[in-house]
Design a protein around this motif. Structure first.
Motif, mmCIF file in Angstrom:
data_model
loop_
_atom_site.group_PDB
_atom_site.id
_atom_site.type_symbol
_atom_site.label_atom_id
_atom_site.label_comp_id
_atom_site.label_asym_id
_atom_site.label_seq_id
_atom_site.Cartn_x
_atom_site.Cartn_y
_atom_site.Cartn_z
ATOM 1 N N THR A 355 0.730 -1.095 -0.017
ATOM 2 C CA THR A 355 0.005 0.135 -0.166
ATOM 3 C C THR A 355 0.982 1.256 -0.030
ATOM 4 O O THR A 355 2.033 1.294 0.737
ATOM 5 N N PHE A 356 0.552 2.038 -0.779
ATOM 6 C CA PHE A 356 1.118 3.432 -1.011
ATOM 7 C C PHE A 356 0.337 4.717 -0.212
ATOM 8 O O PHE A 356 -0.596 5.041 -1.048
ATOM 9 N N ALA A 357 0.487 4.808 0.914
ATOM 10 C CA ALA A 357 -0.497 5.852 1.629
ATOM 11 C C ALA A 357 0.136 7.450 1.502
ATOM 12 O O ALA A 357 1.274 7.466 1.716
ATOM 13 N N ARG A 358 -0.717 7.991 1.135
ATOM 14 C CA ARG A 358 -0.392 9.558 0.818
ATOM 15 C C ARG A 358 -0.455 10.512 2.103
ATOM 16 O O ARG A 358 -1.703 9.958 2.948
ATOM 17 N N VAL A 359 0.321 11.115 2.635
ATOM 18 C CA VAL A 359 0.545 11.736 3.910
ATOM 19 C C VAL A 359 0.900 13.125 3.677
ATOM 20 O O VAL A 359 1.562 13.534 2.611
ATOM 21 N N ILE A 360 0.887 13.843 4.608
ATOM 22 C CA ILE A 360 0.931 15.321 4.871
ATOM 23 C C ILE A 360 2.375 15.179 5.773
ATOM 24 O O ILE A 360 1.812 14.718 7.098
ATOM 25 N N TYR A 361 3.688 15.413 5.642
ATOM 26 C CA TYR A 361 4.688 15.545 6.503
ATOM 27 C C TYR A 361 4.863 16.923 7.066
ATOM 28 O O TYR A 361 5.064 17.611 6.202
ATOM 29 N N LYS A 362 4.900 17.268 8.375
ATOM 30 C CA LYS A 362 5.242 18.305 8.951
ATOM 31 C C LYS A 362 5.873 18.153 10.470
ATOM 32 O O LYS A 362 5.125 17.513 11.313
ATOM 33 N N ASP A 363 6.908 18.816 10.743
ATOM 34 C CA ASP A 363 7.590 18.909 11.967
ATOM 35 C C ASP A 363 7.478 17.520 12.481
ATOM 36 O O ASP A 363 7.223 17.237 13.670
ATOM 37 N N GLY A 364 8.054 16.483 11.844
ATOM 38 C CA GLY A 364 8.245 15.166 12.507
ATOM 39 C C GLY A 364 7.039 14.251 12.662
ATOM 40 O O GLY A 364 7.171 13.411 12.948
ATOM 41 N N PHE A 365 5.897 14.691 12.063
ATOM 42 C CA PHE A 365 4.682 13.923 11.906
ATOM 43 C C PHE A 365 3.938 13.804 10.633
ATOM 44 O O PHE A 365 4.473 14.568 9.950
ATOM 45 N N ALA A 366 3.499 12.726 10.413
ATOM 46 C CA ALA A 366 2.634 12.248 9.075
ATOM 47 C C ALA A 366 1.368 12.056 9.431
ATOM 48 O O ALA A 366 0.819 11.071 10.202
ATOM 49 N N GLU A 367 0.644 12.745 8.699
ATOM 50 C CA GLU A 367 -0.984 12.826 8.723
ATOM 51 C C GLU A 367 -1.598 11.946 7.455
ATOM 52 O O GLU A 367 -1.375 12.556 6.494
ATOM 53 N N PRO A 368 -1.882 10.633 7.446
ATOM 54 C CA PRO A 368 -2.512 10.013 6.383
ATOM 55 C C PRO A 368 -3.756 11.039 5.724
ATOM 56 O O PRO A 368 -4.675 11.478 6.603
ATOM 57 N N LEU A 369 -3.796 10.977 4.516
ATOM 58 C CA LEU A 369 -5.258 11.806 3.956
ATOM 59 C C LEU A 369 -6.187 10.897 3.785
ATOM 60 O O LEU A 369 -6.094 9.558 3.680
ATOM 61 N N MET A 370 -7.335 11.375 4.166
ATOM 62 C CA MET A 370 -8.634 10.508 4.270
ATOM 63 C C MET A 370 -9.021 10.187 2.771
ATOM 64 O O MET A 370 -9.574 8.938 2.585
ATOM 65 N N THR A 371 -8.691 11.127 1.971
ATOM 66 C CA THR A 371 -9.067 10.743 0.185
ATOM 67 C C THR A 371 -7.925 9.812 -0.067
ATOM 68 O O THR A 371 -6.561 10.433 -0.103
ATOM 69 N N SER A 372 -8.081 8.689 -0.846
ATOM 70 C CA SER A 372 -7.023 7.723 -1.114
ATOM 71 C C SER A 372 -7.470 7.097 -2.467
ATOM 72 O O SER A 372 -6.697 6.271 -2.743
ATOM 73 N N GLY A 373 -8.394 7.470 -3.153
ATOM 74 C CA GLY A 373 -8.633 6.785 -4.356
ATOM 75 C C GLY A 373 -7.903 7.200 -5.528
ATOM 76 O O GLY A 373 -7.006 8.101 -5.363
ATOM 77 N N SER A 374 -7.750 6.117 -6.459
ATOM 78 C CA SER A 374 -6.590 6.170 -7.282
ATOM 79 C C SER A 374 -6.781 7.377 -8.390
ATOM 80 O O SER A 374 -5.935 7.525 -9.298
#
Length: 415
Positions: A355-374
């Protein structure tokens, strides 16, 4: 410096960078280019969506478009039978349907008029003119709604962003054939020294091929600049002065190599001081100690050593800071780099699937995006990183440390 005796004092790297940050340079102008030439360029305007993307409701899976309410209560022992009244392939106009019927659809095809959900192919079986439904769906299940990816009027990309391949895809999907970006900084390379000859010239004893110019030309290309080679200038004050003034008339920045140490022929700092000012000259690094920076009429003059290794080290140390001041954007980390981060939320994954999960990286944390459709391209625009879940793991837990591979440059604004 003290000529023929060495540098009286040298600036540590931190103080040299701090001195540079306190200087104002003329910013580069903007231009409009075709999107095929915009990748890697700095966006000079906000991009606002002209219309919804997608601009129609479409199927997110292969299967059958239905009225969701017709499927309620369906299961393996008690399937719902619906009459097949047609098929809609990708790119075709949607047909109409009513209660009690179903239409074959493919991933991406328009949702038939009257339908409000899609049953995945795996939970169906065709029997003559009918299809058996073995699992119920709720309204708009397996449907990509109009505007789900991008809504008209939404700011999709902000000025200052370094455009990535996924951004170009979004620009195209929004109908932007051209876009306003900052011009590539024009950098003129001046090679100084009586000992220099060009490629192909006779190499006598005591002479050296002007390799620095070509090395820096390539390095500047990698920084998305527009380099040009002025040529070789002899160790003569008036000739150097004329060359630097001419180079500044056509360039946003000038880089000199050689003539910046403390020898008899090292005249570049004196020329820069006469027609501008010295920001620093002499850094506590080895090699590259003679590296210096001046400013003339708001334009930077980077003075580098004539020795190739020292030249390249001085360039890589100082030029990124110069470039940031010219564009107003500093690259903190490059696309493709990996960074460690703690997950803000769990990332689920099925065993046996990478699985390739899209995330927002900031200040040492990664927040997965809720929207993940191809098909949701903006998920690759809003995200700045990917977390790869290997086949043998069933996801990562909240708070777990993961490796984030950046899918866009991390940047910060420079004043």
């Amino acid at each position: 410096m003290v000529r023929l005796r060495g540098f009286k004092e040298r600036t540590i790297v931190r103080d040299a960078v701090k001195a540079l940050e306190g200087v104002r340079f003329k910013r580069v102008d903007s231009e409009i280019v075709e999107i095929t030439r915009a990748c890697g360029r700095i966006l000079a305007e906000d991009i606002i969506a002209k219309y919804n993307v997608p601009h129609f409701d479409r199927s997110a899976v292969d299967g059958y478009a239905v009225v969701a309410e017709d499927t309620f209560g369906a299961n393996l022992n008690n399937p719902v039978m619906l009459k097949i009244v047609g098929e809609v392939e990708m790119g075709e106009e949607p047909i109409e349907m009513s209660r009690g019927t179903a239409v074959r659809v493919s991933t991406g095809s328009a949702l038939p008029k009257g339908a409000n959900a899609v049953v995945m192919l795996e939970y169906t079986k065709e029997v003559g003119e009918f299809v058996e439904i073995y699992r119920p769906v709720v309204p708009f299940e397996n449907v990509s709604r109009e505007g789900e990816d991008i809504k008209a009027g939404e700011v999709v990309l902000k000025a200052g962003e370094i455009l990535q391949p996924q951004d170009i895809g979004v620009l195209a999907s929004l109908g932007y054939a051209k876009v306003k970006v900052l011009k590539k900084p024009r950098v003129v390379i001046i090679s100084t020294g009586n000992e220099l000859v060009e490629i192909g010239e006779e190499l006598e004893v005591g002479k050296v091929v002007n390799s620095n110019a070509y090395m820096l030309f390539c390095a500047l290309k990698m920084y998305n600049c527009e380099p040009s080679v002025y040529g070789i200038v002899r160790d003569d004050f008036d000739e150097l002065k004329k060359a630097i003034i001419q180079a500044l008339s056509v360039g946003d920045c000038v880089i000199t190599t050689g003539g910046t140490s403390v020898g008899k022929g090292d005249l570049v700092p004196e020329v820069v001081k006469e027609i501008g000012k010295i920001v620093f000259h002499g850094i506590s690094i080895k090699p590259g100690m003679p590296t210096g920076l001046g400013v003339i009429d708001g334009k930077p003059v980077l003075m580098l050593s004539g020795f190739p290794v020292a030249c390249l080290i001085g360039f890589e140390l100082i030029f990124p800071h110069v470039l940031a001041k010219l564009t107003g954007v500093r690259v903190v980390k490059r696309r493709g780099e990996g960074v460690k981060a703690k997950l803000k939320r769990r990332i689920p994954s099925k065993a046996g699937v990478r699985t390739f999960a899209r995330v927002i990286y900031k200040d040492g944390f990664a927040e997965p995006l809720m929207t993940s459709g191809s098909g949701i391209l903006t998920s690759m625009v809003r995200a700045n990183g990917i977390v790869v879940v290997p086949e043998e793991k069933e996801g990562f837990e909240e708070g777990e440390e993961v490796n984030v591979v950046l899918v866009r440059d991390l940047i910060e604004e420079v004043t």
